[in-house]
Design a protein around this motif. Structure first.
Motif, short mmCIF file in Angstrom:
data_model
loop_
_atom_site.label_atom_id
_atom_site.label_comp_id
_atom_site.label_asym_id
_atom_site.label_seq_id
_atom_site.Cartn_x
_atom_site.Cartn_y
_atom_site.Cartn_z
N ASP A 178 -3.73 -0.31 9.75
CA ASP A 178 -2.42 -0.26 10.38
C ASP A 178 -1.44 0.30 9.36
OD1 ASP A 178 0.18 -0.86 11.16
OD2 ASP A 178 -0.25 -2.91 11.80
N CYS A 179 -0.98 1.53 9.60
CA CYS A 179 -0.08 2.20 8.65
C CYS A 179 1.33 2.33 9.21
CB CYS A 179 -0.62 3.57 8.28
SG CYS A 179 -2.03 3.50 7.16
N ILE A 180 1.70 1.43 10.10
CA ILE A 180 2.99 1.52 10.77
C ILE A 180 4.15 1.38 9.79
CG2 ILE A 180 4.44 0.36 12.50
CD1 ILE A 180 1.76 -0.18 14.04
N GLN A 181 4.00 0.56 8.76
CA GLN A 181 5.04 0.45 7.74
C GLN A 181 4.79 1.36 6.54
OE1 GLN A 181 7.91 -1.00 7.85
NE2 GLN A 181 7.71 -2.27 9.66
N ALA A 182 3.67 2.04 6.54
CA ALA A 182 3.32 2.89 5.39
C ALA A 182 3.63 4.37 5.63
CB ALA A 182 1.83 2.73 5.06
N TYR A 183 3.41 4.83 6.86
CA TYR A 183 3.59 6.25 7.16
C TYR A 183 5.05 6.64 6.92
CZ TYR A 183 3.11 10.70 9.65
OH TYR A 183 3.09 12.04 9.98
N GLY A 184 5.24 7.71 6.17
CA GLY A 184 6.58 8.17 5.83
C GLY A 184 7.14 7.55 4.56
N LYS A 185 6.58 6.42 4.13
CA LYS A 185 7.03 5.76 2.91
C LYS A 185 6.11 6.06 1.73
CE LYS A 185 9.82 3.67 5.80
NZ LYS A 185 9.11 3.85 7.08
N MET A 186 4.92 6.57 2.02
CA MET A 186 3.95 6.93 1.00
C MET A 186 3.03 7.99 1.56
SD MET A 186 1.77 3.36 1.18
CE MET A 186 0.39 3.89 0.17
N LYS A 187 2.34 8.69 0.70
CA LYS A 187 1.37 9.68 1.14
C LYS A 187 0.08 8.95 1.52
CE LYS A 187 3.69 13.53 0.37
NZ LYS A 187 3.31 14.48 -0.69
N LEU A 188 -0.48 9.33 2.65
CA LEU A 188 -1.69 8.69 3.17
C LEU A 188 -2.82 9.71 3.21
CD1 LEU A 188 -0.03 6.78 6.16
CD2 LEU A 188 -0.39 5.95 3.84
N PHE A 189 -4.03 9.28 2.82
CA PHE A 189 -5.17 10.18 2.73
C PHE A 189 -6.39 9.54 3.41
CE2 PHE A 189 -2.44 10.79 -0.97
CZ PHE A 189 -2.16 12.15 -0.87
N PRO A 190 -6.42 9.50 4.73
CA PRO A 190 -7.52 8.81 5.42
C PRO A 190 -8.90 9.35 5.09
CG PRO A 190 -6.17 10.10 6.96
CD PRO A 190 -5.42 10.04 5.68
N LYS A 191 -9.04 10.65 4.90
CA LYS A 191 -10.36 11.20 4.56
C LYS A 191 -10.81 10.71 3.19
CE LYS A 191 -10.70 14.05 8.17
NZ LYS A 191 -11.70 13.90 9.25
N LYS A 192 -9.93 10.80 2.23
CA LYS A 192 -10.24 10.37 0.86
C LYS A 192 -10.49 8.87 0.80
CE LYS A 192 -8.20 10.21 -3.78
NZ LYS A 192 -6.98 10.50 -4.58
N TRP A 193 -9.73 8.11 1.59
CA TRP A 193 -9.84 6.66 1.57
C TRP A 193 -10.95 6.12 2.46
CZ3 TRP A 193 -3.88 5.48 2.31
CH2 TRP A 193 -3.20 5.89 1.17
N LYS A 194 -11.69 7.00 3.10
CA LYS A 194 -12.81 6.62 3.98
C LYS A 194 -12.33 5.79 5.18
CE LYS A 194 -16.00 6.68 0.04
NZ LYS A 194 -16.33 8.09 0.25
N VAL A 195 -11.16 6.14 5.68
CA VAL A 195 -10.57 5.48 6.85
C VAL A 195 -11.02 6.20 8.12
CG1 VAL A 195 -8.39 5.09 8.07
CG2 VAL A 195 -8.57 4.56 5.63
N ASP A 196 -11.50 5.44 9.09
CA ASP A 196 -11.94 6.02 10.36
C ASP A 196 -10.84 6.05 11.41
OD1 ASP A 196 -14.93 6.28 9.81
OD2 ASP A 196 -14.59 4.16 9.36
N MET A 197 -9.91 5.09 11.34
CA MET A 197 -8.81 5.02 12.30
C MET A 197 -7.54 4.57 11.59
SD MET A 197 -10.87 3.14 15.40
CE MET A 197 -11.65 2.05 14.21
N LEU A 198 -6.40 5.14 12.01
CA LEU A 198 -5.14 4.87 11.33
C LEU A 198 -4.02 4.88 12.38
CD1 LEU A 198 -3.98 6.55 8.02
CD2 LEU A 198 -2.47 6.55 10.01
N SER A 199 -3.22 3.80 12.42
CA SER A 199 -2.20 3.63 13.45
C SER A 199 -0.80 3.89 12.89
CB SER A 199 -2.23 2.19 13.99
OG SER A 199 -3.52 1.84 14.43
N VAL A 200 0.05 4.55 13.72
CA VAL A 200 1.42 4.86 13.34
C VAL A 200 2.34 4.70 14.55
CG1 VAL A 200 2.99 6.70 12.56
CG2 VAL A 200 0.77 6.39 11.44
N SER A 201 3.59 4.31 14.29
CA SER A 201 4.59 4.18 15.34
C SER A 201 5.79 5.07 15.04
CB SER A 201 5.05 2.72 15.44
OG SER A 201 6.02 2.57 16.45
N GLY A 202 6.32 5.75 16.06
CA GLY A 202 7.38 6.73 15.85
C GLY A 202 8.71 6.16 15.43
#
Length: 382
Positions: A178-202
């Motif tokens: 759950d990256c709802i509080q993370a997206y836009g506040k830090m750089k996210l790298f789902p491929k590098k982090w081996k993340v299969d699913m990542l959630s964001v809210s507008g």
């Protein structure tokens, strides 16, 4: 009296460019993206451009982005959708004890359906125990869901390390964050982090409410939870919210433009506020994590709701915790999880900042706290 809005963890004011683009779509390019005529084609282009912008920010493919009605639906799709796809092969899910209600409650539903959930403990800073994660992994584990940034205290979880541990144990286990509080506040790298699913809210990134997305790595085994006209490759049926999607895409573009400068500004605001509070106000405890935009402060001797409304009367808006569950006060699982007792978690406020805030606003807030707290504390003790 000017307003000071320090509740950006709950929602944010939309960027002007977002409002303008959404108005354009609502007024001019209002076609259905599934329609075969030119009006539908134009609407579809807004959807495609938003996918491309979001994919660029995550370094993933546009076809891996699925739009939802917000972060709650994105989390529900990730959890329930994967559970339904794996119910014959796995029954065990791992999460943390400080997840948002949009993760915690769907997992409660899945427990009622026969799935088993392990809730990992956190330390006093809200960081998930990696040792506990390693011990919790089992042959029937099919999903691990750990938030990236906690919505109440701003703890930043070691997502890359969690992904490495999970995939080393079994590459087939799915990893959702759950990256709802993370997206836009830090750089996210789902491929590098081996993340299969990542959630964001507008609406957490100066975009519109009622829109979000779920990144789903291509090849992930997941079933839809909404059925209908097979929009979005059947993963999320329903006519696309084109104005919302366009606004979300524009917000994603803008929030990552000059991103380093934006984050630096947020940290300066947060650090200045915390330093003044800790230096000038007695009987306080700082629970804040490393996220640049969230400060969690306990003001002993006064109930959080009382202090919140006292600040509100001065035009300063803050939160007593997450605003996403309801407006009814309830015990915070996060504050209990980090070891606070009742007196502490009933006296804690969240101050969450955005690029629209200033250091000067935090000075006004601290001065207001210094004026209000002695009076409120005397009243409470009586």
């Amino acid at each position: 009296m000017p307003e000071i809005y320090f509740d950006n963890g709950a929602t944010t004011r939309a960027f002007p460019e977002v409002r303008e683009l959404m108005s354009e779509v609502l007024d001019i390019e209002y076609g259905n993206p599934s329609s075969m005529h030119l009006k539908g084609y134009h609407a579809e282009q807004y959807v495609n451009r938003a996918k491309e912008e979001i994919a660029r920010s995550l370094k993933v493919e546009p076809k891996e982005i699925y739009f939802t009605s917000g972060g709650t639906e994105a989390n529900n799709l990730a959890l329930i959708g994967t559970a339904m796809a794996h119910k014959r092969t796995g029954k065990h899910i791992i999460t943390s004890c400080i997840e948002h209600a949009s993760v915690y409650n769907p997992l409660g539903f899945l427990e009622e359906e026969g799935f088993e959930v392990t809730y990992l403990p956190v330390d006093e800073k809200g960081i998930v125990s990696l040792e506990a994660l390693e011990k919790a992994l089992r042959p029937d584990t099919f999903l691990v869901s750990i938030m990236c940034v906690n919505n109440e205290i701003g703890a930043v979880e070691p997502i890359e390390e969690i992904g490495r541990i999970v995939k080393k144990y079994n590459p087939e286990i799915l990893f959702h964050t759950d990256c709802i509080q993370a997206y836009g506040k830090m750089k996210l790298f789902p491929k590098k982090w081996k993340v299969d699913m990542l959630s964001v809210s507008g609406h957490k990134i100066h975009g519109p409410k009622g829109i979000g997305f779920l990144y789903i790595k291509e090849g992930t085994k997941i079933k839809p939870i909404i059925w209908g006209g097979n929009q979005q490759k059947g993963m999320r049926s329903g006519t696309e919210n084109v104005p919302g999607i366009a606004g979300l895409g524009k917000a994603a573009e803008l929030i990552y433009k000059d991103h380093k400068d934006k984050v630096t500004k947020l940290r300066e605001i947060k650090d200045h506020f915390r330093q003044r509070v800790m230096a000038e106000i007695p009987d306080v405890k700082d629970n804040s994590g490393e996220a640049p935009h969230i400060a969690s402060i306990t003001f002993l001797g006064v109930r959080s709701e009382v202090l919140l409304h006292a600040l509100e009367e001065k035009g300063i808006y803050v939160s007593a915790g997450s605003a996403c569950s309801s407006n009814k006060p309830e015990v915070s699982g996060t504050l209990r999880g980090i070891g606070l007792d009742k007196n502490h978690y009933e006296s804690t406020l969240r101050f969450s900042f955005s690029v629209y805030n200033t250091v000067e606003e935090t000075d006004i807030c601290v001065d207001a706290l210094k004026e209000l707290l002695p009076v409120l504390r005397r009243f409470t003790r009586r």
